[in-house]
Write a protein that holds these residues in place. Structure first.
Motif, PDB file in Angstrom:
ATOM      1  N   GLU A   1     -31.330   6.289 -10.336  1.00 30.21           N
ATOM      2  CA  GLU A   1     -31.878   5.104  -9.692  1.00 30.21           C
ATOM      3  C   GLU A   1     -32.974   4.472 -10.554  1.00 30.21           C
ATOM      4  O   GLU A   1     -33.577   5.134 -11.399  1.00 30.21           O
ATOM      5  CB  GLU A   1     -32.470   5.461  -8.327  1.00 30.21           C
TER       6      GLU A   1
ATOM      7  N   THR B   1     -26.669   6.296 -14.083  1.00 28.29           N
ATOM      8  CA  THR B   1     -26.484   6.534 -12.648  1.00 28.29           C
ATOM      9  C   THR B   1     -27.772   6.960 -11.945  1.00 28.29           C
ATOM     10  O   THR B   1     -27.793   7.074 -10.721  1.00 28.29           O
ATOM     11  CB  THR B   1     -25.403   7.598 -12.418  1.00 28.29           C
TER      12      THR B   1
ATOM     13  N   LYS C   1     -16.170   0.216   0.791  1.00 30.62           N
ATOM     14  CA  LYS C   1     -16.884  -0.907   0.202  1.00 30.62           C
ATOM     15  C   LYS C   1     -15.833  -1.906  -0.278  1.00 30.62           C
ATOM     16  O   LYS C   1     -14.644  -1.590  -0.322  1.00 30.62           O
ATOM     17  CB  LYS C   1     -17.753  -0.442  -0.981  1.00 30.62           C
TER      18      LYS C   1
ATOM     19  N   PRO D   1     -15.819   6.850  -7.562  1.00 32.54           N
ATOM     20  CA  PRO D   1     -16.531   6.865  -6.276  1.00 32.54           C
ATOM     21  C   PRO D   1     -16.252   8.137  -5.485  1.00 32.54           C
ATOM     22  O   PRO D   1     -15.221   8.799  -5.677  1.00 32.54           O
ATOM     23  CB  PRO D   1     -15.940   5.640  -5.552  1.00 32.54           C
ATOM     24  N   ASN D   2     -17.181   8.467  -4.583  1.00 31.21           N
ATOM     25  CA  ASN D   2     -17.017   9.655  -3.731  1.00 31.21           C
ATOM     26  C   ASN D   2     -16.739   9.261  -2.290  1.00 31.21           C
ATOM     27  O   ASN D   2     -17.033  10.004  -1.361  1.00 31.21           O
ATOM     28  CB  ASN D   2     -18.255  10.549  -3.810  1.00 31.21           C
ATOM     29  N   TYR D   3     -16.182   8.063  -2.090  1.00 34.44           N
ATOM     30  CA  TYR D   3     -15.854   7.587  -0.750  1.00 34.44           C
ATOM     31  C   TYR D   3     -14.436   7.025  -0.777  1.00 34.44           C
ATOM     32  O   TYR D   3     -13.870   6.744  -1.847  1.00 34.44           O
ATOM     33  CB  TYR D   3     -16.843   6.505  -0.294  1.00 34.44           C
TER      34      TYR D   3
ATOM     35  N   CYS E   1     -19.276   5.637   3.173  1.00 33.08           N
ATOM     36  CA  CYS E   1     -20.135   4.925   2.229  1.00 33.08           C
ATOM     37  C   CYS E   1     -21.126   4.056   2.991  1.00 33.08           C
ATOM     38  O   CYS E   1     -21.010   3.851   4.193  1.00 33.08           O
ATOM     39  CB  CYS E   1     -19.300   4.049   1.294  1.00 33.08           C
ATOM     40  N   LYS E   2     -22.094   3.533   2.245  1.00 34.83           N
ATOM     41  CA  LYS E   2     -22.988   2.497   2.745  1.00 34.83           C
ATOM     42  C   LYS E   2     -22.631   1.219   2.003  1.00 34.83           C
ATOM     43  O   LYS E   2     -22.463   1.228   0.790  1.00 34.83           O
ATOM     44  CB  LYS E   2     -24.456   2.861   2.482  1.00 34.83           C
ATOM     45  N   SER E   3     -22.527   0.128   2.736  1.00 31.24           N
ATOM     46  CA  SER E   3     -22.143  -1.119   2.098  1.00 31.24           C
ATOM     47  C   SER E   3     -22.858  -2.279   2.761  1.00 31.24           C
ATOM     48  O   SER E   3     -23.489  -2.128   3.807  1.00 31.24           O
ATOM     49  CB  SER E   3     -20.630  -1.330   2.207  1.00 31.24           C
TER      50      SER E   3
ATOM     51  N   GLN F   1     -26.064   1.752 -12.286  1.00 29.59           N
ATOM     52  CA  GLN F   1     -25.082   1.857 -11.223  1.00 29.59           C
ATOM     53  C   GLN F   1     -25.573   2.801 -10.136  1.00 29.59           C
ATOM     54  O   GLN F   1     -25.791   3.979 -10.379  1.00 29.59           O
ATOM     55  CB  GLN F   1     -23.760   2.385 -11.799  1.00 29.59           C
ATOM     56  N   ARG F   2     -25.766   2.262  -8.933  1.00 24.77           N
ATOM     57  CA  ARG F   2     -26.150   3.115  -7.811  1.00 24.77           C
ATOM     58  C   ARG F   2     -24.923   3.772  -7.197  1.00 24.77           C
ATOM     59  O   ARG F   2     -24.889   4.987  -6.997  1.00 24.77           O
ATOM     60  CB  ARG F   2     -26.887   2.297  -6.755  1.00 24.77           C
ATOM     61  N   THR F   3     -23.914   2.959  -6.903  1.00 24.45           N
ATOM     62  CA  THR F   3     -22.669   3.469  -6.329  1.00 24.45           C
ATOM     63  C   THR F   3     -21.506   2.802  -7.045  1.00 24.45           C
ATOM     64  O   THR F   3     -21.419   1.577  -7.060  1.00 24.45           O
ATOM     65  CB  THR F   3     -22.574   3.138  -4.823  1.00 24.45           C
TER      66      THR F   3
END
Length: 507
Positions: free
Chosen positions: A318, A316, A295, A288-290, A457-459, A208-210
């Motif tokens: 990478e 978690t 996302k 999550p931290n967002y 976040c990045k999505s 799991q990345r995010t």
């Protein structure tokens, strides 16, 4: 690339449509209803269905209620569940093709490799992988974004000696029973197939990345009585559909109007996790931290319980590299596995690959996007590409309701364009550059303050520049209002009797 028109397999048609998912089939139905029969659907596979034909992983299902995830002109009273599963949606689309006599228009096994606009003839010339050529006055792209898998760039991936496949290319002949399996990715597909395979495998490493935010899934079987009622009194299903639409549309208030509203939704997601994940350490990994909504918000009742099973490890760190028989995480630890399943999503930011669509002057569509990113007018038209329309194009994606609503809105727009071209003897229509620029400036202004851009976040909604090229930032009924009529003044037109260059429609 020069096209030998003498080798064309068929005479030029009014319309060529690429793809037979919801977009392509919906467009074909409306053409037939308008009395237009000289069109072809170009399909690379041997059956219709698009995304719902290609994605066959265990547990594959829609995350929008069934009664809303269908064409308004062909509602299905026989959905078996509130959230339909893949086989049922695929059967629905096959049924649409049969009921509206579309199969005779489909050219199966036609893998479109390139389409060039022939300015002299005002025709689109399309070439398939097997060398066949097709020509049409109007080209409509129904190429969905959720059919082409995104493969991760992980060192050594090609060295792996075990079984390797993407969720969208599931190998049903491979028996996972008793195997050590690594799943890379925790997006919408993974949260559906992971619970299905956990009971079978000896061990599962979930990379799991995010972590995603997950809400409860309000799914249930639809009773025989309800299905009978929908068949006998169709207006009852229409009312249910309208109610679902209105309810889901209120989500725009949190996504766009005031993202702070999402704090209430986030608390519900946190309670869902607390109920299903009593292990505090695992819960910390999965939180999550967002802000929720940044996302894609996922729905599931069985994903968290699956991760609680003793044979599952959530990792978690990478993925650093892949070896012949192991996955190596960022801490240097190698974990031996028999199979790797990639749940890494799709090439959403590359909906149409480079080298596929060439407009005026032979310019590649991607070259028009290299400076400002992927964009179009109303997600459909691009300056420099006459008589070319995209369905589900840039900034028409949704995070809150059924994509089919947007598809039908765009189909109505393209149909009105075709009607006006025929009625006024127009050889070509091409969106004006200033119209496209102003529209996208407004879209980006609206989306910049929405939760998808401001949630931290990045999505896959964002491109490499951080520009949201995917989501429509507003109510869908506003998009439908914009696409109800094809406004000719927004386009440069070339009239059939004129040999001069294109001019504004109101010149």
């Amino acid at each position: 690339m020069a096209f030998d028109t003498s080798r064309a397999a068929e005479q030029p048609m009014s319309v060529l449509i690429i793809g037979t998912g919801f977009s392509g089939l919906g467009m074909a139905v409306r053409l037939r209803q308008a009395g237009i029969e000289d069109f072809a659907l170009l399909e690379r596979a041997q059956s219709v269905g698009g995304t719902w034909r290609d994605n066959r992983y265990p547990g594959c299902a829609c995350d929008v209620q069934s009664h809303l995830y269908s064409f308004s002109f062909d509602q299905n009273p026989d959905w078996s569940r509130m959230f339909a599963q893949q086989p049922e949606i695929e059967r629905y689309l096959q049924g649409v093709a049969e009921r509206y006599d579309l199969l005779r228009h489909v050219r199966f096994g036609t893998d479109v490799r390139s389409a060039h606009y022939d300015e002299a003839a005002a025709l689109w010339r399309v070439r398939s992988a097997d060398g066949r050529e097709f020509a049409g006055r109007v080209l409509v792209s129904g190429m969905g974004a959720l059919s082409n898998p995104a493969l991760p760039k992980i060192a050594g991936l090609d060295r792996f000696q075990g079984k390797l496949f993407h969720s969208a290319q599931w190998d049903h002949d491979y028996d996972l029973a008793g195997k050590r399996v690594a799943v890379i990715g925790t997006g919408a597909s993974a949260i559906q197939f992971v619970p299905q395979i956990v009971p079978k495998v000896a061990h599962l490493d979930l990379y799991q990345r995010t972590p995603p935010w997950i809400m409860p899934k309000p799914d249930r079987p639809i009773s025989a009585f309800e299905r009978k009622l929908f068949r006998r009194l169709p207006f009852t299903q229409t009312l249910m559909r309208a109610g679902l639409y209105a309810f889901l549309e209120t989500r725009v208030l949190g996504f766009v109007v005031n993202p702070k509203i999402m704090a209430l939704v986030q608390r519900q997601a946190q309670k869902h996790m607390q109920r299903q994940v009593p292990d505090a350490a695992l819960r910390a990994k999965l939180t999550p931290n967002y802000r929720i909504g940044c996302k894609r918000v996922l729905i599931s009742n069985d994903y968290y319980p699956a991760l609680m099973q003793p044979q599952v490890d959530v990792i978690t760190d990478e993925v650093r590299e892949i070896r012949e028989h192991a996955v190596v995480s960022g801490d240097g630890r190698g974990r031996e596995v028999d199979a790797i399943i990639l749940g890494t999503g799709f090439t959403v930011q590359d909906p149409i690959p480079r080298g596929a669509i060439f407009g005026r002057g032979g310019r590649d569509l991607w070259d028009t996007w290299k400076d400002h990113g992927v964009e179009a007018y109303l997600g459909a038209s691009v300056h420099g590409f006459p008589n070319f329309f995209m369905l589900m194009g840039p900034n028409t994606g949704l995070g809150h309701t059924s994509q089919v609503y947007m598809i039908e809105s765009q189909i109505a727009y393209v149909m009105d364009a075709i009607r006006q071209m025929r009625a006024q003897g127009l050889r070509a229509v091409e969106v004006r550059a200033d119209v496209q620029q102003r529209f996208n400036a407004r879209v980006q202004g609206n989306v910049n303050t929405a939760v998808w851009n401001s949630g931290g976040c990045k999505s896959w909604y964002l491109d490499a520049r951080g520009r949201n090229t995917t989501i429509w930032p507003g109510f869908t009924f506003m998009f439908r209002r914009r696409t109800r009529h094809f406004q000719l003044q927004d386009y440069l037109v070339e009239r059939a009797a004129a040999a001069s260059a294109a001019t504004p429609a109101n010149a």
